[in-house]
Design an enzyme around this catalytic site. Structure first.
Site, PDB file in Angstrom:
ATOM      1  N   LYS A  55      31.923 -43.950 -33.656  1.00 16.58           N
ATOM      2  CA  LYS A  55      30.849 -43.511 -32.750  1.00 16.58           C
ATOM      3  C   LYS A  55      30.606 -44.569 -31.674  1.00 16.58           C
ATOM      4  O   LYS A  55      30.451 -44.248 -30.482  1.00 16.58           O
ATOM      5  CB  LYS A  55      29.552 -43.247 -33.538  1.00 16.58           C
ATOM      6  CG  LYS A  55      29.613 -41.987 -34.404  1.00 16.58           C
ATOM      7  CD  LYS A  55      28.397 -41.870 -35.326  1.00 16.58           C
ATOM      8  CE  LYS A  55      28.573 -40.673 -36.271  1.00 16.58           C
ATOM      9  NZ  LYS A  55      27.441 -40.506 -37.203  1.00 16.58           N
ATOM     10  N   GLN A  99      22.541 -43.695 -39.728  1.00 19.44           N
ATOM     11  CA  GLN A  99      23.692 -43.139 -40.437  1.00 19.44           C
ATOM     12  C   GLN A  99      23.313 -42.785 -41.877  1.00 19.44           C
ATOM     13  O   GLN A  99      22.663 -43.566 -42.576  1.00 19.44           O
ATOM     14  CB  GLN A  99      24.852 -44.155 -40.413  1.00 19.44           C
ATOM     15  CG  GLN A  99      26.152 -43.643 -41.008  1.00 19.44           C
ATOM     16  CD  GLN A  99      26.785 -42.505 -40.217  1.00 19.44           C
ATOM     17  OE1 GLN A  99      26.583 -42.372 -39.011  1.00 19.44           O
ATOM     18  NE2 GLN A  99      27.539 -41.669 -40.896  1.00 19.44           N
ATOM     19  N   ASP A 122      20.770 -36.845 -33.493  1.00 16.94           N
ATOM     20  CA  ASP A 122      21.435 -36.148 -34.606  1.00 16.94           C
ATOM     21  C   ASP A 122      20.865 -34.740 -34.797  1.00 16.94           C
ATOM     22  O   ASP A 122      21.466 -33.916 -35.480  1.00 16.94           O
ATOM     23  CB  ASP A 122      21.223 -36.928 -35.919  1.00 16.94           C
ATOM     24  CG  ASP A 122      22.413 -37.790 -36.296  1.00 16.94           C
ATOM     25  OD1 ASP A 122      23.547 -37.403 -35.976  1.00 16.94           O
ATOM     26  OD2 ASP A 122      22.190 -38.839 -36.923  1.00 16.94           O
TER      27      ASP A 122
HETATM   28  N1  GUN Z   1      26.628 -38.838 -42.204  1.00 10.15           N
HETATM   29  C1  GUN Z   1      27.570 -37.869 -42.203  1.00 10.15           C
HETATM   30  N2  GUN Z   1      27.493 -37.154 -41.065  1.00 10.15           N
HETATM   31  C2  GUN Z   1      26.486 -37.683 -40.338  1.00 10.15           C
HETATM   32  C3  GUN Z   1      25.937 -37.396 -39.064  1.00 10.15           C
HETATM   33  O1  GUN Z   1      26.352 -36.475 -38.351  1.00 10.15           O
HETATM   34  N3  GUN Z   1      24.912 -38.184 -38.664  1.00 10.15           N
HETATM   35  C4  GUN Z   1      24.429 -39.191 -39.424  1.00 10.15           C
HETATM   36  N4  GUN Z   1      23.414 -39.887 -38.959  1.00 10.15           N
HETATM   37  N5  GUN Z   1      24.909 -39.491 -40.617  1.00 10.15           N
HETATM   38  C5  GUN Z   1      25.937 -38.737 -41.066  1.00 10.15           C
END
Ligand code: GUN
Length: 288
Positions: A55, A99, A122
């Site tokens: 990311k 996350q 998100d």
């Molecule tokens: N863990 C797995 N997928 C995601 C996501 O799309 N966002 C976040 N913040 N954590 C995750």
């Protein structure tokens, strides 16, 4: 022989990322500062570390500033809430991503609810979930948004199509169902308690599989000519006995013989998730 056309998620994601990079440059030429995303990673979960690294690299490439906040797995919930509050107040921060999963002693729902809804790139905050469910503008979770983008790029208008979403998680299944309803598809949401899943799936023109069960959806479950979006990322042992490989929630080779279009794993939905995170961050910055 495979009849299905493979949907190249990586190529779609690269195009979207290039568009976002252009939009960031254009906004800066008009006097805006670069968009900024705060990324919070608590603990040492190996998969989370890979996701966060990807990311951050994607942000960098698009001209988006990413500010990483790494904390030990022993961080208390109060300390994490204090960090989120500080990021909410920080006018230089447009988007906040915490996350998941968080360590078990932390209540994820409480942390997600503490993020300012207009920085919630998100799309997990209940306010954004409510906006999506009621058809209002807000932040849409990145994975289902990426799936919708792939469906629209592949099929064009999906109004009136029969769609099935297999899985009802807050991160994928439920928001995916809302997006498909918004696109005027006829939507079935199936889950572990659904009766006769193969029969339900065989009715569908669009199948979105998001259950986290390796190769669960079989070729004979599918209607010929359907479109399959496989959200699963499952690591399984190789048949040879040495090493592992990634598979989706769909038995790919079988499904590709029946479907008209199918996403591969890897290289399907995954790259679109990251591209949509950048899109959401640009949107947060544009609204600030
Ligand atoms: N863990 C797995 N997928 C995601 C996501 O799309 N966002 C976040 N913040 N954590 C995750």
């Amino acid at each position: 022989m495979s009849l299905g056309q493979i949907i190249d998620g990586k190529a779609h994601a690269l195009r979207l990322r290039a568009d976002i990079a252009q939009a960031v440059i254009a906004a800066q030429a008009a006097g805006a500062r670069a968009p900024a995303l705060a990324v919070v990673l608590v603990g040492e979960d190996p998969a989370s570390q890979v996701y966060v690294r990807n990311k951050i690299a994607a942000c960098h490439e698009a001209g988006i500033i990413s500010i990483e906040h790494r904390r030990d797995a022993t961080l208390s919930q109060a300390e994490l809430l204090a960090l989120v509050a500080e990021l909410n107040r920080d006018r230089q921060v447009d988007g906040i991503l915490v996350q998941l999963p968080l360590p078990p002693h932390i209540d994820s729902a409480a942390v997600i609810s503490a993020i300012a809804p207009d920085k919630d790139v998100d799309g997990f905050h209940p306010v954004n979930a409510g906006r999506l469910a009621t058809g209002l503008d807000g932040f849409v979770p990145c994975t289902p948004l990426g799936c919708l983008r792939l469906l629209e790029a592949t099929l064009g208008d999906i109004s009136g199509a029969e769609a099935i979403v297999i899985g009802r998680s807050n991160i994928v299944g439920r928001p995916m169902a809302s997006l498909l309803i918004g696109a005027s598809a006829t939507v079935t949401v199936a889950h572990s308690r659904s009766r006769d899943l193969p029969e339900l799936t065989r009715r569908a023109d669009i199948v979105v599989a998001a259950v986290g069960r390796p190769e669960m959806v079989r070729g004979h479950w599918l209607k010929p000519g359907c479109t399959v979006i496989d959200v699963g990322i499952n690591r399984v042992a190789k048949e040879s006995g040495t090493g592992t490989r990634l598979v989706g929630d769909v038995a790919f080779a079988e499904a590709a013989d029946v479907a008209a279009h199918i996403t591969p794993v890897p290289g399907g939905v995954g790259p679109m998730t990251i591209a949509c995170l950048l899109e959401n961050t640009l949107k947060a910055a544009s609204r600030a």
